[in-house]
Write a protein that holds these residues in place. Sequence first.
Motif, PDB file in Angstrom:
ATOM      1  N   HIS A   1      11.507 -56.675  37.747  1.00 46.64           N
ATOM      2  CA  HIS A   1      12.486 -55.453  37.187  1.00 46.64           C
ATOM      3  C   HIS A   1      13.048 -55.086  38.398  1.00 46.64           C
ATOM      4  O   HIS A   1      12.596 -54.070  38.877  1.00 46.64           O
ATOM      5  N   ARG A   2      14.465 -55.441  38.357  1.00 49.29           N
ATOM      6  CA  ARG A   2      15.699 -54.839  39.673  1.00 49.29           C
ATOM      7  C   ARG A   2      14.724 -55.062  41.150  1.00 49.29           C
ATOM      8  O   ARG A   2      14.691 -53.556  42.077  1.00 49.29           O
ATOM      9  N   GLY A   3      14.170 -55.944  41.713  1.00 45.21           N
ATOM     10  CA  GLY A   3      13.397 -55.983  42.501  1.00 45.21           C
ATOM     11  C   GLY A   3      12.324 -55.633  42.752  1.00 45.21           C
ATOM     12  O   GLY A   3      11.735 -56.035  44.341  1.00 45.21           O
ATOM     13  N   TYR A   4      11.510 -54.913  41.612  1.00 48.97           N
ATOM     14  CA  TYR A   4      10.459 -55.180  41.836  1.00 48.97           C
ATOM     15  C   TYR A   4       9.920 -55.392  41.143  1.00 48.97           C
ATOM     16  O   TYR A   4       9.884 -56.140  40.524  1.00 48.97           O
ATOM     17  N   LEU A   5       8.595 -56.169  42.154  1.00 49.06           N
ATOM     18  CA  LEU A   5       7.388 -56.752  40.411  1.00 49.06           C
ATOM     19  C   LEU A   5       6.648 -56.009  40.280  1.00 49.06           C
ATOM     20  O   LEU A   5       5.758 -55.076  41.256  1.00 49.06           O
ATOM     21  N   HIS A   6       5.890 -56.359  39.105  1.00 55.74           N
ATOM     22  CA  HIS A   6       4.659 -55.449  37.891  1.00 55.74           C
ATOM     23  C   HIS A   6       4.097 -56.261  37.275  1.00 55.74           C
ATOM     24  O   HIS A   6       4.640 -57.851  37.218  1.00 55.74           O
ATOM     25  N   LEU A   7       3.524 -56.055  37.023  1.00 60.94           N
ATOM     26  CA  LEU A   7       2.612 -56.801  35.711  1.00 60.94           C
ATOM     27  C   LEU A   7       2.837 -57.469  35.203  1.00 60.94           C
ATOM     28  O   LEU A   7       2.842 -55.949  33.994  1.00 60.94           O
ATOM     29  N   GLU A   8       2.481 -58.621  34.340  1.00 59.99           N
ATOM     30  CA  GLU A   8       3.058 -58.974  33.408  1.00 59.99           C
ATOM     31  C   GLU A   8       2.333 -58.368  32.370  1.00 59.99           C
ATOM     32  O   GLU A   8       1.618 -58.117  32.260  1.00 59.99           O
ATOM     33  N   GLY A   9       3.466 -57.931  30.913  1.00 64.32           N
ATOM     34  CA  GLY A   9       2.361 -57.499  30.006  1.00 64.32           C
ATOM     35  C   GLY A   9       1.638 -55.349  30.507  1.00 64.32           C
ATOM     36  O   GLY A   9       1.259 -55.810  29.124  1.00 64.32           O
ATOM     37  N   THR A  10       1.173 -54.822  31.423  1.00 65.74           N
ATOM     38  CA  THR A  10       1.094 -54.327  31.266  1.00 65.74           C
ATOM     39  C   THR A  10       1.256 -52.873  30.600  1.00 65.74           C
ATOM     40  O   THR A  10       2.497 -52.893  29.836  1.00 65.74           O
ATOM     41  N   ASP A  11       0.397 -52.326  30.613  1.00 66.35           N
ATOM     42  CA  ASP A  11       0.518 -51.003  28.953  1.00 66.35           C
ATOM     43  C   ASP A  11       1.682 -50.357  29.671  1.00 66.35           C
ATOM     44  O   ASP A  11       2.143 -49.684  28.827  1.00 66.35           O
ATOM     45  N   ALA A  12       1.785 -49.937  30.330  1.00 69.32           N
ATOM     46  CA  ALA A  12       3.103 -48.926  31.548  1.00 69.32           C
ATOM     47  C   ALA A  12       2.965 -49.619  33.039  1.00 69.32           C
ATOM     48  O   ALA A  12       2.281 -49.810  33.593  1.00 69.32           O
ATOM     49  N   PHE A  13       4.576 -48.913  33.433  1.00 71.69           N
ATOM     50  CA  PHE A  13       4.498 -49.200  35.232  1.00 71.69           C
ATOM     51  C   PHE A  13       5.234 -48.123  35.372  1.00 71.69           C
ATOM     52  O   PHE A  13       6.209 -47.992  34.343  1.00 71.69           O
ATOM     53  N   PHE A  14       5.391 -47.818  36.724  1.00 76.59           N
ATOM     54  CA  PHE A  14       6.159 -47.383  36.773  1.00 76.59           C
ATOM     55  C   PHE A  14       7.170 -47.651  38.346  1.00 76.59           C
ATOM     56  O   PHE A  14       6.219 -47.947  38.900  1.00 76.59           O
ATOM     57  N   THR A  15       8.056 -47.819  38.771  1.00 71.28           N
ATOM     58  CA  THR A  15       8.762 -48.111  40.200  1.00 71.28           C
ATOM     59  C   THR A  15       8.669 -46.113  41.112  1.00 71.28           C
ATOM     60  O   THR A  15       8.059 -46.222  40.403  1.00 71.28           O
ATOM     61  N   ALA A  16       7.669 -47.401  42.132  1.00 72.41           N
ATOM     62  CA  ALA A  16       8.027 -46.181  43.424  1.00 72.41           C
ATOM     63  C   ALA A  16       8.474 -46.230  44.780  1.00 72.41           C
ATOM     64  O   ALA A  16       8.602 -47.190  45.026  1.00 72.41           O
ATOM     65  N   GLU A  17       9.284 -45.565  45.337  1.00 76.37           N
ATOM     66  CA  GLU A  17       9.958 -45.139  46.795  1.00 76.37           C
ATOM     67  C   GLU A  17       9.138 -44.903  47.681  1.00 76.37           C
ATOM     68  O   GLU A  17      10.110 -42.791  47.281  1.00 76.37           O
ATOM     69  N   VAL A  18       9.117 -45.058  48.954  1.00 71.59           N
ATOM     70  CA  VAL A  18       8.083 -44.414  49.638  1.00 71.59           C
ATOM     71  C   VAL A  18       9.308 -42.806  50.359  1.00 71.59           C
ATOM     72  O   VAL A  18      10.407 -43.402  50.388  1.00 71.59           O
ATOM     73  N   GLU A  19       8.697 -41.759  49.908  1.00 75.36           N
ATOM     74  CA  GLU A  19       9.477 -40.873  51.012  1.00 75.36           C
ATOM     75  C   GLU A  19       9.107 -40.831  52.433  1.00 75.36           C
ATOM     76  O   GLU A  19       9.669 -40.204  53.295  1.00 75.36           O
ATOM     77  N   SER A  20       7.478 -40.544  52.323  1.00 77.31           N
ATOM     78  CA  SER A  20       7.087 -40.716  53.418  1.00 77.31           C
ATOM     79  C   SER A  20       6.052 -41.043  53.914  1.00 77.31           C
ATOM     80  O   SER A  20       4.807 -41.311  52.773  1.00 77.31           O
ATOM     81  N   VAL A  21       5.169 -41.278  54.999  1.00 79.26           N
ATOM     82  CA  VAL A  21       4.179 -42.095  55.157  1.00 79.26           C
ATOM     83  C   VAL A  21       3.064 -40.996  56.761  1.00 79.26           C
ATOM     84  O   VAL A  21       4.168 -40.854  57.494  1.00 79.26           O
ATOM     85  N   LYS A  22       2.163 -40.351  55.965  1.00 80.72           N
ATOM     86  CA  LYS A  22       1.577 -39.503  57.250  1.00 80.72           C
ATOM     87  C   LYS A  22      -0.533 -40.508  57.280  1.00 80.72           C
ATOM     88  O   LYS A  22      -0.863 -40.532  56.392  1.00 80.72           O
ATOM     89  N   LYS A  23      -0.023 -40.687  58.693  1.00 77.16           N
ATOM     90  CA  LYS A  23      -1.325 -41.181  59.698  1.00 77.16           C
ATOM     91  C   LYS A  23      -2.530 -40.521  59.466  1.00 77.16           C
ATOM     92  O   LYS A  23      -2.243 -39.100  59.801  1.00 77.16           O
ATOM     93  N   VAL A  24      -4.200 -39.789  58.881  1.00 71.85           N
ATOM     94  CA  VAL A  24      -4.841 -39.107  59.217  1.00 71.85           C
ATOM     95  C   VAL A  24      -5.898 -39.805  59.620  1.00 71.85           C
ATOM     96  O   VAL A  24      -6.459 -41.035  58.797  1.00 71.85           O
ATOM     97  N   VAL A  25      -6.986 -38.721  60.566  1.00 71.71           N
ATOM     98  CA  VAL A  25      -8.718 -39.795  60.260  1.00 71.71           C
ATOM     99  C   VAL A  25      -8.986 -38.998  59.385  1.00 71.71           C
ATOM    100  O   VAL A  25      -9.014 -38.096  59.652  1.00 71.71           O
TER     101      VAL A  25
END
Lengths: 228, 228
Positions: B113-137
């Motif tokens: 769907h618009r360049g996103y892959l999702h599971l076929e026939g799933t009950d619901a889904f949403f697309t997500a765009e990363v805004e930030s990534v933080k590395k922590v221990v």
Amino acid sequence: MIFIDLKRKPEDDGTSEGTGYTQESTLTALDMVPGQLYETIVVTWDESMRGNAAPIGVLCTGERSVTLYLYPGTHTLENILRNRKFTVNVTLDPLIFTEATLGDPGDEMFSSHRGYLHLEGTDAFFTAEVESVKKVVRTDRYGETEIHIVNARTPEIFRGEDFRIVLNRGIYAVIESLINYTRAGFMDPQDLMGRIREMNRIARKVGGPREREAMKRIIRKLESKGFK
Amino acid sequence: MIFIDLKRKPEDDGTSEGTGYTQESTLTALDMVPGQLYETIVVTWDESMRGNAAPIGVLCTGERSVTLYLYPGTHTLENILRNRKFTVNVTLDPLIFTEATLGDPGDEMFSSHRGYLHLEGTDAFFTAEVESVKKVVRTDRYGETEIHIVNARTPEIFRGEDFRIVLNRGIYAVIESLINYTRAGFMDPQDLMGRIREMNRIARKVGGPREREAMKRIIRKLESKGFK
């Protein structure tokens, strides 16, 4: 399907407050599948209509029938043996489950419908009439216990507007197993397999063919990696 | 709410088969509540659009935002760091969870769907765009691990006709605790309290205020009976 507004209160035939309910003809309308065991709250009452609520697993045995496995010495069993009636109440609210187990629920927790008490505002409920009771001795990991197997038919089924699902622990047992699977590298192998076996026991007890198949695949995969 | 029929297939904009989806504007339409962690399947893809599915807990952080905590060395993390995109897929099917974890899902498991892959026939889904990534221990019971905290916004949310709930382990932790509570008389007290504490940890991690309050009441009640 008949829409019934239980808000109206013609004494002993409605609830004081709460959502509207749709009457359904089978448990299928609540997505209940024969052979699966659901986490519900069973409501019973004593001779003076004092309500009792207890969290109890209810086995769906047909489109209009359920079976309970009841331990001795509980109000639920005592009341059911006396009245031969109870209601099964569906909720996702952890506090309702908790109060029903720990507490001494006040009268305001209950509503009545044609001589049955049920939980006020519950997501769905159905009435149950006992057809037979059998006493058996079950041997499980806690030793020998005499349990009562109560078979009942379900004359009236009500689905509330906010109804979502009736809880079944099968999918959670599978998810717990998968979480453990993904941590296999960090966990003590015996601890891991102990948990997986416990989850398999739950999935087989409460779940359907898809839960059992899922557990079979998880165990096969772990065994193929040398776990046992 | 716009009803979108993903059955139609104008290349890269629909699914081949499956249910109709309604587009929703917030995660509230899936009954997702900020602060709670849900069991979902996260789908990512590599540079040649080869799909990967993994069961992952997704923390709802707002009406249109989620956070993932990802362990190193997984395809999910690798793909997300590369593409800064993923989908969150909702299902109650134990075999889909299992295959996503154990298996190597084939292309037929996915739709795009618009360049996103999702599971076929799933009950619901949403697309997500990363805004930030933080590395922590993070130090947990398995030792020290470097994890990536991925914050993302959710541009598009689709609710299927068969959608019921997004799984949250909180209510199950409470029910497991209550089952153990009712068996307190038969169980080894240390074993009992060990399980209750583990369930409390889960309820606090994934649940909301009602789950936490429920666990508090269960523990208080057990302590009042001399368990510790």
